[in-house]
Design a protein around this motif. Structure first.
Motif, PDB file in Angstrom:
ATOM      1  N   MET A  42       0.810  -1.213   0.000  1.00 10.89           N
ATOM      2  CA  MET A  42       0.000   0.000   0.000  1.00 10.89           C
ATOM      3  C   MET A  42       0.842   1.260   0.000  1.00 10.89           C
ATOM      4  SD  MET A  42      -2.974  -1.297   2.670  1.00 10.89           S
ATOM      5  CE  MET A  42      -4.017   0.138   2.395  1.00 10.89           C
ATOM      6  N   GLN A  43       2.068   1.143  -0.457  1.00 13.44           N
ATOM      7  CA  GLN A  43       2.969   2.289  -0.574  1.00 13.44           C
ATOM      8  C   GLN A  43       3.642   2.238  -1.936  1.00 13.44           C
ATOM      9  OE1 GLN A  43       6.143   2.474   2.342  1.00 13.44           O
ATOM     10  NE2 GLN A  43       6.082   4.696   2.418  1.00 13.44           N
ATOM     11  N   THR A  44       3.640   3.362  -2.636  1.00  9.83           N
ATOM     12  CA  THR A  44       4.244   3.402  -3.960  1.00  9.83           C
ATOM     13  C   THR A  44       5.760   3.506  -3.846  1.00  9.83           C
ATOM     14  OG1 THR A  44       4.209   5.815  -4.167  1.00  9.83           O
ATOM     15  CG2 THR A  44       2.193   4.619  -4.789  1.00  9.83           C
ATOM     16  N   SER A  45       6.431   3.327  -4.960  1.00 12.14           N
ATOM     17  CA  SER A  45       7.894   3.415  -4.956  1.00 12.14           C
ATOM     18  C   SER A  45       8.379   4.804  -4.583  1.00 12.14           C
ATOM     19  CB  SER A  45       8.440   3.023  -6.335  1.00 12.14           C
ATOM     20  OG  SER A  45       7.884   3.857  -7.352  1.00 12.14           O
ATOM     21  N   GLU A  46       7.523   5.825  -4.775  1.00 12.17           N
ATOM     22  CA  GLU A  46       7.891   7.200  -4.396  1.00 12.17           C
ATOM     23  C   GLU A  46       7.596   7.491  -2.933  1.00 12.17           C
ATOM     24  OE1 GLU A  46       5.661   6.608  -6.905  1.00 12.17           O
ATOM     25  OE2 GLU A  46       7.137   6.632  -8.536  1.00 12.17           O
ATOM     26  N   GLY A  47       7.025   6.534  -2.205  1.00 12.93           N
ATOM     27  CA  GLY A  47       6.744   6.740  -0.790  1.00 12.93           C
ATOM     28  C   GLY A  47       5.338   7.202  -0.487  1.00 12.93           C
ATOM     29  N   ARG A  48       4.478   7.327  -1.513  1.00 10.56           N
ATOM     30  CA  ARG A  48       3.092   7.723  -1.272  1.00 10.56           C
ATOM     31  C   ARG A  48       2.333   6.549  -0.645  1.00 10.56           C
ATOM     32  NH1 ARG A  48      -0.312  11.186  -4.020  1.00 10.56           N
ATOM     33  NH2 ARG A  48       1.128  11.363  -5.791  1.00 10.56           N
ATOM     34  N   LEU A  49       1.601   6.843   0.423  1.00 10.98           N
ATOM     35  CA  LEU A  49       0.768   5.840   1.062  1.00 10.98           C
ATOM     36  C   LEU A  49      -0.589   5.813   0.363  1.00 10.98           C
ATOM     37  CD1 LEU A  49       0.893   3.877   3.501  1.00 10.98           C
ATOM     38  CD2 LEU A  49      -0.155   5.683   4.881  1.00 10.98           C
ATOM     39  N   LEU A  50      -1.087   4.619   0.098  1.00  5.66           N
ATOM     40  CA  LEU A  50      -2.409   4.462  -0.505  1.00  5.66           C
ATOM     41  C   LEU A  50      -3.404   4.045   0.577  1.00  5.66           C
ATOM     42  CD1 LEU A  50      -1.384   2.728  -3.840  1.00  5.66           C
ATOM     43  CD2 LEU A  50      -1.890   5.145  -3.438  1.00  5.66           C
ATOM     44  N   HIS A  51      -4.642   4.431   0.379  1.00  6.51           N
ATOM     45  CA  HIS A  51      -5.635   4.316   1.448  1.00  6.51           C
ATOM     46  C   HIS A  51      -6.226   2.923   1.580  1.00  6.51           C
ATOM     47  CE1 HIS A  51      -9.025   5.275   4.016  1.00  6.51           C
ATOM     48  NE2 HIS A  51      -9.884   4.903   3.091  1.00  6.51           N
ATOM     49  N   SER A  52      -6.527   2.256   0.464  1.00  9.49           N
ATOM     50  CA  SER A  52      -7.341   1.044   0.505  1.00  9.49           C
ATOM     51  C   SER A  52      -6.739  -0.049  -0.360  1.00  9.49           C
ATOM     52  CB  SER A  52      -8.768   1.371   0.027  1.00  9.49           C
ATOM     53  OG  SER A  52      -9.577   0.217   0.002  1.00  9.49           O
ATOM     54  N   TYR A  53      -6.842  -1.280   0.123  1.00  3.81           N
ATOM     55  CA  TYR A  53      -6.373  -2.449  -0.628  1.00  3.81           C
ATOM     56  C   TYR A  53      -7.484  -3.499  -0.616  1.00  3.81           C
ATOM     57  CZ  TYR A  53      -3.806  -6.768  -1.667  1.00  3.81           C
ATOM     58  OH  TYR A  53      -3.387  -7.967  -2.208  1.00  3.81           O
ATOM     59  N   LYS A  54      -7.758  -4.058  -1.787  1.00  4.32           N
ATOM     60  CA  LYS A  54      -8.702  -5.169  -1.868  1.00  4.32           C
ATOM     61  C   LYS A  54      -8.483  -5.910  -3.174  1.00  4.32           C
ATOM     62  CE  LYS A  54     -13.522  -6.449  -1.132  1.00  4.32           C
ATOM     63  NZ  LYS A  54     -14.907  -5.989  -0.895  1.00  4.32           N
TER      64      LYS A  54
END
Length: 677
Positions: free
Chosen positions: A428-440
């Protein structure tokens, strides 16, 4: 509304003919929910879900509400009439509609970043919070307010901190003006010190009563552990049977702190059973925590959880069935809709005495009965489960798992926490360090919101203190730097709810009020204070203080909507203890401790005993005595450098913002020194 209206062919045809219909999962898009909830509250004077809002093509709201039946009844307009009325207004009175949209949008923008006159950040705010909690507490059934009754986890933790802060050693600093009038009247003939003593002790009484009543009520799953979302009645009997990850994540620390403060083993048991429930039923095989377990199964709310007396008697031996039914309030007529919700209206020891059993023998009977019923219940059709993984709720549960590991001495909870943290950081984190909110279903999406970052930072800090792996502190620092660069408000301080590179909405909200979960700003203040003290990064603490200053007016005026921020304020005021345990692995006794250190969540026995006491504002490092200063990880080098073992014995340094007392050397000194915290 989904079943009554959206799946109704006639209503659906009207929706499709006249509107572009967008269904929003408010757990996935809390940013939209916040913005348009403000509009509905302005229009109707209240809010709630389900929520329907009518927007212009520019996404500006002009009409909305909560529940509408399909046809007019109970004094409410029907959804058919709403659809027709809004369509007629759009077709024939569009300018008036657009004017309404502009006015309403202006209001939403205004309330998105509230400005409240600031107050000084001091103990007076905590005293006022204590007074407010006492006035709103239910002294019969526990909790705050009336039905429907919610757990108020953050308020309970504030109450414990006020009890600790303003207890017997601090009472002389309280003044009579801070004591509610009713308390003054009850103790009017007593000396001032006694009045203050009664007032302070009420905080602990409120917490213990609430924890006891919830744990014995139907809101708690007596067979499987875990709490339902809320109770529909004031005595915690009949819950809305839905189980939310965040409720359990917030309640676990309350019960663990209640255990620390009182020594009550039943509070530790409830925390352990709830942690076990999350491990068993709410954890993805890859490590993340699921969001929700539904209330319904087979189309009926609570069907999975309730019992008839006949079914219980068919499963248990007659003597056991009689005792079990007596203990758990199971009757032929039922205690809820002709069925029985397991609850414990009488204390354990009272039932044991009435049955002429020892408490231990009674518990043995109940354990085997619960095991039998749990096995039978597991054969039923299970409630549905929302298996999306949300970063913010996972961060809250990281903290709960870490605390369970340290307070209960259970490594399995630390292992579960590590697996969840690794999952979020990996998936849930991109290679640039951005956190993503939801995973499914193998896909992560949506920009992370403020509470995603803040809850994960706090959870990673707590996890570090359970396992002392600086990988988690490094990850917390990385997330904190991104949170500051993307969410910080340079003009007024504090954090916006959405990042600077988020899609443009009609307003950029700044969340400061706690709801069912802590507000993003209060979580951010808590997380940054903890991270700053663990790493020595003063600039992080400056931002946390500025955030609390931005919220200070609310803390002073509406403390029951700012529980998490009050927890952060209590931490900021201190005293806060930074404890560095130096493990002398070169000594035989230390090697024995090292072995136990690795099997008890990497905590030596003395440190484990400290963690069983209620010392809320403490931070813990553990340094291996064989590691030289230049080999320390850079994240903690400034905090641990120069703190070496003394005399070949285990050594503890107790510090405040980097200033340390003389080291405590050897078990007896450490025991005595830590007991004084």
């Amino acid at each position: 509304m989904e079943h009554e209206s959206f799946e109704n062919a006639e209503i659906a045809s009207l929706m499709n003919e006249w509107y572009v219909c967008i269904k929003v999962d408010r757990e996935e898009r809390p940013d939209l929910d916040q913005v348009y909830m403000s509009a509905v509250q302005a229009m109707t004077g209240g809010g709630g879900w389900p929520m329907s809002v009518f927007l212009t093509p520019e996404l500006k709201p002009f009409y909305g509400g909560t529940y509408w039946p399909p046809s007019a009844r109970w004094g409410r307009p029907g959804f058919r009439e709403i659809l027709a009325g809004v369509h007629e207004a759009w077709q024939h009175r569009r300018q008036a509609v657009l004017a309404q949209a502009e006015e309403l949008t202006g209001h939403v923008v205004q309330v998105a970043s509230p400005i409240v006159s600031p107050s000084a950040l001091n103990e007076e705010i905590l005293k006022n919070a204590m007074s407010t909690l006492i006035r709103s507490a239910d002294r019969v059934h526990g909790g705050f307010g009336t039905a429907p009754k919610f757990p108020h986890s953050m308020d309970l933790r504030v109450a414990l901190r006020c009890w600790k802060r303003f207890g017997s050693t601090r009472r002389s600093e309280l003044g009579p003006a801070s004591i509610p009038a009713d308390t003054q009247r009850r103790a009017s003939d007593a000396p001032l010190s006694a009045q203050i003593s009664q007032y302070s002790d009420e905080m602990l009484d409120i917490v213990t009563l609430t924890l006891d009543k919830m744990a014995r009520g139907g809101i708690y799953d007596q067979l499987g552990g875990g709490f339902a979302r809320y109770s529909t009645d004031e005595r915690w009997l009949a819950p809305h049977f839905e189980k939310m990850l965040y409720d359990n994540a917030l309640l676990i620390p309350v019960y663990l702190e209640g255990y620390q403060a009182t020594g009550r083993a039943d509070f530790a048991r409830v925390a352990r059973e709830t942690l076990d429930y999350v491990q068993r039923e709410m954890t993805d095989p890859q490590g993340g925590f699921y969001s929700t377990q539904d209330a319904d199964s087979e189309g009926e709310e609570g069907k999975f959880f309730v019992w008839s007396r006949a079914e219980v008697e068919s499963l248990l031996q007659p003597a056991d069935a009689r005792i079990f039914c007596t203990y758990y309030d199971i009757t032929t007529d039922g205690n809820w809709e002709h069925k029985n919700i397991l609850n414990c209206p009488r204390p354990h020891d009272d039932v044991a005495a009435a049955e002429m059993l020892s408490p231990t023998d009674l518990e043995s009977i109940l354990i085997r009965c619960r095991e039998t019923l749990f096995a039978r219940r597991s054969e039923r059709i299970w409630p549905g489960r929302d298996e999306k993984v949300l970063a913010s709720w996972n961060g809250l549960m990281l903290s709960a798992m870490a605390m369970g590991a340290t307070v209960l001495g259970e490594p399995k909870y630390a292992e579960t926490g590590c697996a969840a943290a690794n999952f979020v950081l990996r998936e849930m984190q991109t290679s640039e360090g951005r956190l993503l909110h939801s995973y499914k279903d193998g896909q992560s999406r949506f920009n992370g919101y403020l509470d995603d970052y803040a809850a994960m930072i706090a959870g990673l800090c707590d996890l570090y203190q359970a396992v002392f792996d600086t990988t988690y502190l490094d990850a917390a620092l990385s997330l904190a730097e991104r949170m500051l660069s993307q969410f910080w408000d340079d003009a007024q301080g504090g954090f916006f709810y959405t990042s600077a590179d988020h899609e443009t909405l009609i307003a950029r909200n700044k969340e400061i009020h706690d709801n069912a979960t802590p507000s993003g700003n209060s979580l951010a203040a808590t997380a940054l204070l903890t991270l700053a003290r663990l790493t020595g990064r003063r600039e992080l603490e400056d931002k946390a203080v500025a955030t609390l200053e931005m919220m200070s007016g609310q803390l002073a005026r509406i403390p029951n909507a700012a529980g998490q921020a009050l927890i952060a304020l209590d931490f900021l005021i201190g005293p806060t203890h930074e404890i560095v345990f130096v493990n002398q692995a070169s000594q035989p006794d230390a090697r024995r401790q090292e072995a136990e250190f690795k099997t008890r969540t990497k905590a030596p026995p003395i440190l484990f005993r400290l963690r069983q006491r209620f010392v809320p504002n403490k931070l813990v490092h553990c340094r291996d005595g064989d590691i030289t200063d230049d080999r320390l990880p850079s994240t903690i080098r400034s905090m641990l450098s120069g703190k070496s073992g003394q005399q070949g014995l285990a050594t503890v340094y107790v510090c405040r913002q980097g200033a340390c007392h003389a080291p405590l050397v050897g078990d007896s000194q450490i025991e005595e020194g830590l007991c004084n915290l």
